[in-house]
Enzyme design. Structure first.
Site, short mmCIF file in Angstrom:
data_model
loop_
_atom_site.label_atom_id
_atom_site.label_comp_id
_atom_site.label_asym_id
_atom_site.label_seq_id
_atom_site.Cartn_x
_atom_site.Cartn_y
_atom_site.Cartn_z
N PHE A 127 38.29 55.63 -7.14
CA PHE A 127 37.59 54.48 -7.06
C PHE A 127 38.37 53.25 -7.82
O PHE A 127 39.20 53.29 -8.41
CB PHE A 127 36.26 54.73 -8.03
CG PHE A 127 36.49 54.69 -9.36
CD1 PHE A 127 35.82 53.40 -10.16
CD2 PHE A 127 36.98 55.61 -9.88
CE1 PHE A 127 35.93 53.55 -11.41
CE2 PHE A 127 37.01 55.84 -11.30
CZ PHE A 127 36.74 54.53 -12.38
N GLU A 131 41.48 44.47 -11.10
CA GLU A 131 42.37 43.50 -10.32
C GLU A 131 43.48 43.20 -11.39
O GLU A 131 43.23 43.17 -12.32
CB GLU A 131 41.66 42.38 -9.76
CG GLU A 131 40.41 42.76 -8.61
CD GLU A 131 40.01 41.88 -8.05
OE1 GLU A 131 40.19 40.63 -8.24
OE2 GLU A 131 39.16 42.15 -7.03
N THR A 162 43.51 55.52 -10.24
CA THR A 162 44.23 56.88 -10.47
C THR A 162 43.86 57.69 -9.24
O THR A 162 42.87 57.32 -8.55
CB THR A 162 43.37 57.53 -11.51
OG1 THR A 162 43.50 56.80 -12.79
CG2 THR A 162 43.91 58.92 -11.83
N ARG A 284 57.10 75.95 -40.42
CA ARG A 284 58.16 75.38 -41.14
C ARG A 284 58.26 75.33 -42.53
O ARG A 284 57.14 75.47 -43.21
CB ARG A 284 57.83 73.83 -40.67
CG ARG A 284 58.75 72.65 -41.17
CD ARG A 284 60.17 72.76 -40.85
NE ARG A 284 61.13 71.66 -41.15
CZ ARG A 284 62.40 71.65 -41.04
NH1 ARG A 284 63.09 72.74 -40.46
NH2 ARG A 284 62.80 70.54 -41.28
N GLN A 295 49.79 70.66 -50.69
CA GLN A 295 48.41 70.30 -50.45
C GLN A 295 48.52 69.02 -49.40
O GLN A 295 47.50 68.65 -48.75
CB GLN A 295 48.11 69.72 -51.74
CG GLN A 295 46.54 69.15 -52.09
CD GLN A 295 46.27 68.80 -53.64
OE1 GLN A 295 46.73 67.84 -53.92
NE2 GLN A 295 45.35 69.52 -54.04
N ILE A 353 53.73 65.78 -39.16
CA ILE A 353 53.70 67.09 -39.47
C ILE A 353 55.04 67.65 -38.91
O ILE A 353 55.87 68.56 -39.61
CB ILE A 353 52.42 68.20 -39.27
CG1 ILE A 353 51.17 67.79 -40.05
CG2 ILE A 353 52.80 69.54 -39.32
CD1 ILE A 353 50.06 68.27 -39.69
N GLY A 355 57.35 66.21 -38.23
CA GLY A 355 58.82 65.48 -38.88
C GLY A 355 59.67 65.03 -37.53
O GLY A 355 59.14 64.47 -36.53
N GLY A 356 61.00 65.08 -37.95
CA GLY A 356 61.99 64.63 -36.85
C GLY A 356 61.76 65.54 -35.43
O GLY A 356 62.19 64.80 -34.24
N GLU A 379 38.65 53.45 -18.69
CA GLU A 379 37.24 53.32 -18.65
C GLU A 379 36.67 52.47 -19.53
O GLU A 379 35.45 52.51 -20.09
CB GLU A 379 36.29 54.66 -18.71
CG GLU A 379 37.28 55.96 -18.02
CD GLU A 379 36.80 55.81 -16.55
OE1 GLU A 379 36.29 54.59 -15.97
OE2 GLU A 379 37.31 56.62 -15.75
#
Length: 401
Positions: A127, A131, A162, A284, A295, A353, A355-356, A379
């Site tokens: 749909f 524009e 889409t 990890r 914590q 969490i 990390g790298g 939307e």
């Protein structure tokens, strides 16, 4: 099923459908999603599997060959699919919005022509409202439809379709001043046209061109395109519902359902991000113990899980309200706004969490980190949702001075 995001009160049929979809996601989508996404490859085999499961006809009534299920069932299926790969849920969503608009607003001939083939996934829907120049201001569309005998001639350029390439039926919103005097409110002079076309790119029918895929940061695999109409001739019997001037209302009804869908996508992506984060945190090790025992990480996991649960509850509430026949624009706007914002936050926490390694393309969280932002604008942007929510609240809580 996991502990989070459970839905109370589901029938055995709903539970069976969801279990089947989750199994399909775990076996057929998650193992290949990142590889296909990095190649920006259309998930042909996944789509064929979804056809076999009947998901393209999930909410299409049984009389047209669909499963006749509720919006809630559909939203929960979308949540599961987005958990595997958000792009796949987009392929289904646009198809479903067109099928829903046909079911709610189409003429009997239009329903008979399209819905049985849409239920099988033979006809795939897209749909088109947006524009290049208008952003969120749908009332400012400039695409024009002019009556010429038993046909309309359409001209204009559309953006952000889409399924623009793979679809064979596009619901296109145009301005049609026929029967509407000068000075008519813009939203009362719009019409939805059902445009049939060949799948693919280039000139897909006389007067209609799909230039090619738009390159995107995320939300890959699914084709997002422009649509250019230059003297496109459409028969008058392909005006959705048979009456001009109703297009804005028809599209907004479809988008209202679509917002529940986007909320469901946000829930699914957030769930997957939480799963990845909580799993990695237990594997990890730093300072002699798994980082999950620190914590600081437990606080992150607690916040992430709470957001997953809250977003799911609001999405379910919005779907159930629509299923009951009540107006749900307030609930859908709230659910879409909250789920998309929380999704972004949960994905970012999972990314932190990792990390790298979260920055590495070898890890799934990298893909989710690029996908989540699309939900903030799809939307209707977060700002549009807040406008809708604010206006509706002022209607509900009008000051009685």
């Amino acid at each position: 099923m996991t502990r989070l995001a459970r839905t109370a009160g589901l029938t055995e049929v709903q539970q069976e459908i969801l279990s089947t979809v989750r199994d399909f996601v775990d076996k057929e989508i998650i193992p290949v999603a990142t590889r296909l996404e990095h190649r920006d490859e259309y998930p042909t085999e996944i789509v064929e599997g979804l056809k076999e499961l009947g998901l393209f006809g999930l909410m299409i009534p049984e009389e047209y060959g669909g499963l006749g299920e509720s919006l809630l069932t559909y939203a929960l299926c979308v949540e599961e699919i987005a958990r595997g790969w958000m792009s796949v849920s987009g392929i289904i969503n646009t198809h479903f919005i067109v099928a829903y608009m046909l079911k709610q607003h189409g003429t009997q001939e239009q329903k008979d022509t399209f819905l049985p083939r849409m239920a099988l996934g033979e006809v795939r829907g897209a749909f088109s409202m947006s524009e290049p120049a208008l952003g969120s201001d749908v009332s400012a569309i400039s695409s024009k439809a002019v009556r010429d005998g038993e046909e309309y001639v359409l001209n204009g350029q559309k953006m952000w379709l889409t399924n623009g390439g793979t679809s064979s039926l596009v619901a296109v919103l145009c301005r049609s001043d026929e029967g509407h005097p000068e000075g008519t409110a813009p939203h009362k002079s719009m019409t939805t046209f059902l445009v049939e076309k060949e799948p693919g790119f280039g000139e897909v029918r006389p007067g209609l061109t799909i230039p090619g895929k738009i390159e995107k940061m995320g939300y890959k695999g699914v084709d997002t395109t422009e649509l250019i109409m230059d003297g496109l001739r459409i028969p008058a019997n392909r005006v959705l519902g048979g009456t001009t001037g109703r297009g804005f209302y028809q599209m907004m009804d479809g988008v209202e359902v679509g917002r529940v869908n986007v909320a469901a996508r946000g829930c699914g992506v957030a769930q997957r991000a939480f799963e990845l984060g909580v799993s990695y945190a237990q594997q990890r090790q730093t300072f002699g113990k798994p980082i999950a025992q620190h914590q600081a990480i437990q606080f992150k996991l607690a916040e992430m899980a709470t957001k997953v649960e809250a977003a799911h509850a609001m999405m379910v509430n919005a779907a159930r309200k629509k299923d009951s026949g009540e107006r749900n624009d307030l609930e859908a706007g709230m659910a879409k706004y909250l789920a998309s914002e929380y999704c972004k936050e949960v994905v970012e926490d999972a990314f932190r969490i990792h990390g790298g390694y979260g920055f590495s393309k070898e890890y799934e969280i990298e893909r989710l980190y690029r996908e989540a932002p699309m939900l903030l604008i799809g939307e209707g942007t977060a700002e549009i949702q807040k406008m809708i929510i604010g206006r509706r609240l002022l209607e509900e809580y009008r000051f009685q001075g």
